[in-house]
Design a protein around this motif. Sequence first.
Motif, PDB file in Angstrom:
ATOM      1  N   ASN A  74      42.263 -26.780 -46.807  1.00 44.16           N
ATOM      2  CA  ASN A  74      42.426 -28.226 -46.846  1.00 44.16           C
ATOM      3  C   ASN A  74      42.794 -28.657 -45.441  1.00 44.16           C
ATOM      4  O   ASN A  74      42.851 -27.827 -44.543  1.00 44.16           O
ATOM      5  N   ASN A  75      43.019 -29.920 -45.223  1.00 45.72           N
ATOM      6  CA  ASN A  75      43.292 -30.404 -43.868  1.00 45.72           C
ATOM      7  C   ASN A  75      44.539 -29.746 -43.288  1.00 45.72           C
ATOM      8  O   ASN A  75      45.635 -29.949 -43.764  1.00 45.72           O
ATOM      9  N   GLY A  76      44.328 -28.944 -42.249  1.00 41.29           N
ATOM     10  CA  GLY A  76      45.442 -28.332 -41.537  1.00 41.29           C
ATOM     11  C   GLY A  76      45.847 -26.956 -42.002  1.00 41.29           C
ATOM     12  O   GLY A  76      46.686 -26.318 -41.376  1.00 41.29           O
ATOM     13  N   SER A  77      45.269 -26.455 -43.083  1.00 41.83           N
ATOM     14  CA  SER A  77      45.667 -25.150 -43.593  1.00 41.83           C
ATOM     15  C   SER A  77      44.459 -24.432 -44.180  1.00 41.83           C
ATOM     16  O   SER A  77      43.773 -24.966 -45.040  1.00 41.83           O
ATOM     17  N   VAL A  78      44.220 -23.217 -43.697  1.00 44.19           N
ATOM     18  CA  VAL A  78      43.125 -22.399 -44.213  1.00 44.19           C
ATOM     19  C   VAL A  78      43.695 -21.029 -44.577  1.00 44.19           C
ATOM     20  O   VAL A  78      44.260 -20.342 -43.722  1.00 44.19           O
ATOM     21  N   SER A  79      43.582 -20.667 -45.844  1.00 45.61           N
ATOM     22  CA  SER A  79      44.010 -19.347 -46.316  1.00 45.61           C
ATOM     23  C   SER A  79      42.758 -18.524 -46.576  1.00 45.61           C
ATOM     24  O   SER A  79      41.902 -18.927 -47.365  1.00 45.61           O
ATOM     25  N   VAL A  80      42.658 -17.373 -45.903  1.00 46.74           N
ATOM     26  CA  VAL A  80      41.496 -16.499 -46.033  1.00 46.74           C
ATOM     27  C   VAL A  80      41.952 -15.208 -46.714  1.00 46.74           C
ATOM     28  O   VAL A  80      42.844 -14.521 -46.220  1.00 46.74           O
ATOM     29  N   TYR A  81      41.349 -14.906 -47.852  1.00 45.91           N
ATOM     30  CA  TYR A  81      41.701 -13.706 -48.619  1.00 45.91           C
ATOM     31  C   TYR A  81      40.633 -12.647 -48.378  1.00 45.91           C
ATOM     32  O   TYR A  81      39.442 -12.960 -48.323  1.00 45.91           O
ATOM     33  N   THR A  82      41.065 -11.399 -48.220  1.00 44.84           N
ATOM     34  CA  THR A  82      40.147 -10.314 -47.880  1.00 44.84           C
ATOM     35  C   THR A  82      40.315  -9.131 -48.823  1.00 44.84           C
ATOM     36  O   THR A  82      41.240  -9.092 -49.629  1.00 44.84           O
ATOM     37  N   ASP A  83      39.427  -8.160 -48.654  1.00 45.26           N
ATOM     38  CA  ASP A  83      39.532  -6.907 -49.389  1.00 45.26           C
ATOM     39  C   ASP A  83      40.233  -5.824 -48.566  1.00 45.26           C
ATOM     40  O   ASP A  83      40.261  -4.660 -48.953  1.00 45.26           O
ATOM     41  N   LEU A  84      40.816  -6.206 -47.447  1.00 50.14           N
ATOM     42  CA  LEU A  84      41.502  -5.259 -46.568  1.00 50.14           C
ATOM     43  C   LEU A  84      42.807  -4.795 -47.212  1.00 50.14           C
ATOM     44  O   LEU A  84      43.430  -5.530 -47.969  1.00 50.14           O
ATOM     45  N   SER A  85      43.229  -3.566 -46.874  1.00 53.12           N
ATOM     46  CA  SER A  85      44.419  -3.023 -47.539  1.00 53.12           C
ATOM     47  C   SER A  85      45.623  -2.852 -46.618  1.00 53.12           C
ATOM     48  O   SER A  85      46.728  -2.638 -47.092  1.00 53.12           O
TER      49      SER A  85
END
Length: 135
Positions: A74-85
């Motif tokens: 959203n405006n000002g915040s980006v959460s990126v989820y990964t498969d990294l451990s």
Amino acid sequence: MIIIVIIVVAASSGSKKSVSTSPSPSVNSTSTTTGTPDTKSQADALSAFVAGSGSDTSQMKAAVANHVTKVDANNGSVSVYTDLSGGLGSADGSTATLIVAAATDWAKQAYPPAFGVGLITVYNAGGSILGNGNY
């Protein structure tokens, strides 16, 4: 080792936006039937934007294409989820840094921060913070 995490919370009078899955960097609104952003579509939009980018390196493109599973932005915040451990300071942390760098141009265009600075946070598969950066 001291780790400082800064969380920026910004109020915006604008509505939340999400991005179409087209490979062009244009910003179009798509959402689920509940009116919330479609996080899978946001991940697809990020991947398409990075794949078509002339400024992102092949390592950045590979990190996004091979590891991003979900994006909640959203405006000002980006959460990126990964498969990294891994965690902070692990080899996966360098992959998270590549993802932050690759997502910066997309985030600036699609989710401009309301108060000048936005935050991209990358999470590992367990939901722990793997890395972050400002945009």
